[in-house]
Design a protein around this motif. Structure first.
Motif, short mmCIF file in Angstrom:
data_model
loop_
_atom_site.label_atom_id
_atom_site.label_comp_id
_atom_site.label_asym_id
_atom_site.label_seq_id
_atom_site.Cartn_x
_atom_site.Cartn_y
_atom_site.Cartn_z
N PHE A 73 3.40 8.18 -7.22
CA PHE A 73 4.70 8.66 -6.74
C PHE A 73 5.81 7.74 -7.23
CE2 PHE A 73 8.09 8.08 -3.64
CZ PHE A 73 8.59 9.37 -3.50
N CYS A 74 5.63 6.44 -7.07
CA CYS A 74 6.65 5.47 -7.49
C CYS A 74 6.85 5.51 -9.00
CB CYS A 74 6.26 4.06 -7.05
SG CYS A 74 6.33 3.80 -5.27
N GLU A 75 5.76 5.57 -9.75
CA GLU A 75 5.86 5.62 -11.22
C GLU A 75 6.58 6.89 -11.66
OE1 GLU A 75 1.80 3.14 -12.36
OE2 GLU A 75 1.65 5.29 -11.98
N ARG A 76 6.19 8.02 -11.11
CA ARG A 76 6.76 9.32 -11.50
C ARG A 76 8.25 9.40 -11.19
NH1 ARG A 76 3.71 12.34 -8.56
NH2 ARG A 76 5.21 12.71 -6.92
N ASN A 77 8.67 8.74 -10.10
CA ASN A 77 10.08 8.78 -9.70
C ASN A 77 10.87 7.56 -10.16
OD1 ASN A 77 10.39 11.31 -8.04
ND2 ASN A 77 8.57 10.42 -7.12
N HIS A 78 10.26 6.79 -11.07
CA HIS A 78 10.91 5.62 -11.67
C HIS A 78 11.44 4.64 -10.63
CE1 HIS A 78 10.48 7.83 -15.38
NE2 HIS A 78 11.09 8.85 -14.81
N LEU A 79 10.64 4.42 -9.59
CA LEU A 79 11.00 3.46 -8.55
C LEU A 79 10.36 2.12 -8.86
CD1 LEU A 79 10.36 5.78 -5.47
CD2 LEU A 79 12.59 5.11 -6.40
N ARG A 80 11.13 1.07 -8.72
CA ARG A 80 10.56 -0.27 -8.88
C ARG A 80 9.73 -0.56 -7.64
NH1 ARG A 80 13.71 -4.68 -8.82
NH2 ARG A 80 15.30 -3.59 -7.67
N PHE A 81 8.52 -1.04 -7.85
CA PHE A 81 7.66 -1.35 -6.72
C PHE A 81 6.72 -2.48 -7.08
CE2 PHE A 81 5.17 1.53 -9.25
CZ PHE A 81 3.84 1.24 -8.99
N ARG A 82 6.16 -3.07 -6.05
CA ARG A 82 5.17 -4.12 -6.28
C ARG A 82 3.96 -3.83 -5.41
NH1 ARG A 82 8.85 -6.66 -2.86
NH2 ARG A 82 7.91 -7.72 -1.07
N VAL A 83 2.85 -4.39 -5.84
CA VAL A 83 1.59 -4.24 -5.12
C VAL A 83 1.18 -5.64 -4.68
CG1 VAL A 83 -0.80 -3.44 -5.25
CG2 VAL A 83 0.98 -2.28 -6.59
N GLU A 84 0.83 -5.76 -3.41
CA GLU A 84 0.38 -7.04 -2.88
C GLU A 84 -1.01 -6.89 -2.28
OE1 GLU A 84 4.70 -8.94 -1.63
OE2 GLU A 84 3.37 -8.23 -0.05
N GLU A 85 -1.83 -7.87 -2.58
CA GLU A 85 -3.17 -7.92 -1.99
C GLU A 85 -3.16 -9.07 -0.98
OE1 GLU A 85 -7.80 -8.28 -3.36
OE2 GLU A 85 -6.32 -9.48 -4.43
N THR A 86 -3.69 -8.80 0.19
CA THR A 86 -3.85 -9.85 1.20
C THR A 86 -5.34 -10.04 1.45
OG1 THR A 86 -1.78 -9.22 2.26
CG2 THR A 86 -3.30 -10.56 3.56
N TYR A 87 -5.77 -11.28 1.35
CA TYR A 87 -7.17 -11.60 1.62
C TYR A 87 -7.22 -13.00 2.22
CZ TYR A 87 -12.19 -12.20 1.08
OH TYR A 87 -13.51 -12.43 1.32
N GLU A 88 -7.89 -13.12 3.34
CA GLU A 88 -7.99 -14.39 4.06
C GLU A 88 -6.61 -15.01 4.27
OE1 GLU A 88 -10.87 -16.72 1.86
OE2 GLU A 88 -12.52 -15.59 2.74
N ASN A 89 -5.68 -14.16 4.72
CA ASN A 89 -4.30 -14.55 5.04
C ASN A 89 -3.50 -15.07 3.85
OD1 ASN A 89 -4.51 -13.84 7.78
ND2 ASN A 89 -5.58 -15.75 8.19
N GLU A 90 -3.96 -14.84 2.65
CA GLU A 90 -3.23 -15.21 1.43
C GLU A 90 -2.72 -13.93 0.78
OE1 GLU A 90 -3.56 -18.34 -0.70
OE2 GLU A 90 -4.48 -19.53 0.90
N ILE A 91 -1.42 -13.91 0.48
CA ILE A 91 -0.82 -12.74 -0.15
C ILE A 91 -0.60 -13.04 -1.62
CG2 ILE A 91 1.18 -11.21 -0.23
CD1 ILE A 91 1.59 -11.86 2.76
N SER A 92 -1.10 -12.13 -2.47
CA SER A 92 -0.94 -12.27 -3.91
C SER A 92 -0.35 -10.99 -4.47
CB SER A 92 -2.29 -12.49 -4.60
OG SER A 92 -2.94 -13.61 -4.08
N ARG A 93 0.58 -11.15 -5.38
CA ARG A 93 1.11 -9.98 -6.08
C ARG A 93 0.13 -9.62 -7.19
NH1 ARG A 93 7.30 -9.07 -8.00
NH2 ARG A 93 6.97 -7.02 -8.88
N ILE A 94 -0.21 -8.36 -7.27
CA ILE A 94 -1.11 -7.88 -8.32
C ILE A 94 -0.44 -6.72 -9.04
CG2 ILE A 94 -3.23 -8.65 -7.15
CD1 ILE A 94 -3.71 -5.74 -6.29
N ASP A 95 -0.90 -6.43 -10.24
CA ASP A 95 -0.32 -5.29 -10.94
C ASP A 95 -1.11 -4.02 -10.58
OD1 ASP A 95 -2.62 -5.35 -12.56
OD2 ASP A 95 -1.60 -6.41 -14.16
#
Length: 110
Positions: free
Chosen positions: A73-95
């Motif tokens: 949805f974000c890609e199709r509507n040209h919206l800037r977005f980020r994906v974050e993974e949380t594991y063991e209370n650590e947040i990492s940005r992932i593609d």
């Protein structure tokens, strides 16, 4: 084994830039995420996730496709977005490719 959000990885999608989405787009995003238009607008403006889900739990089969559909949805509507993974209370940005790899490794081909 029952997973909790704390010990299972989770993935969140955040729309960046605080755009004001028109009602038809909010309705479409509601159809994907199940969150109300008011919740979605508030989350977008505040820079919070529009959809987040714990992976590998009992509802993995339901939430994994919603993550993928939200990204599309974000890609199709040209919206800037980020994906974050949380594991063991650590947040990492992932593609998005990494997110898709995680979902595919769990048996959800996209």
């Amino acid at each position: 084994m029952k997973w909790s959000m704390a010990d299972s990885p989770s993935i969140a999608i955040i729309i960046e830039g605080s755009p004001h989405l028109p009602p038809p787009l909010l309705k479409e995003l509601y159809g994907i995420t199940g969150r109300s238009s008011v919740e979605l607008s508030s989350a977008i403006i505040a820079g919070r996730n529009v959809y987040a889900a714990a992976l590998f739990g009992n509802d993995h089969v339901e939430v994994a496709p919603r993550l993928e559909k939200t990204a599309v949805f974000c890609e199709r509507n040209h919206l800037r977005f980020r994906v974050e993974e949380t594991y063991e209370n650590e947040i990492s940005r992932i593609d998005v490719a990494t997110m898709r790899g995680i979902l595919e490794s769990a048996g959800e081909p996209f």
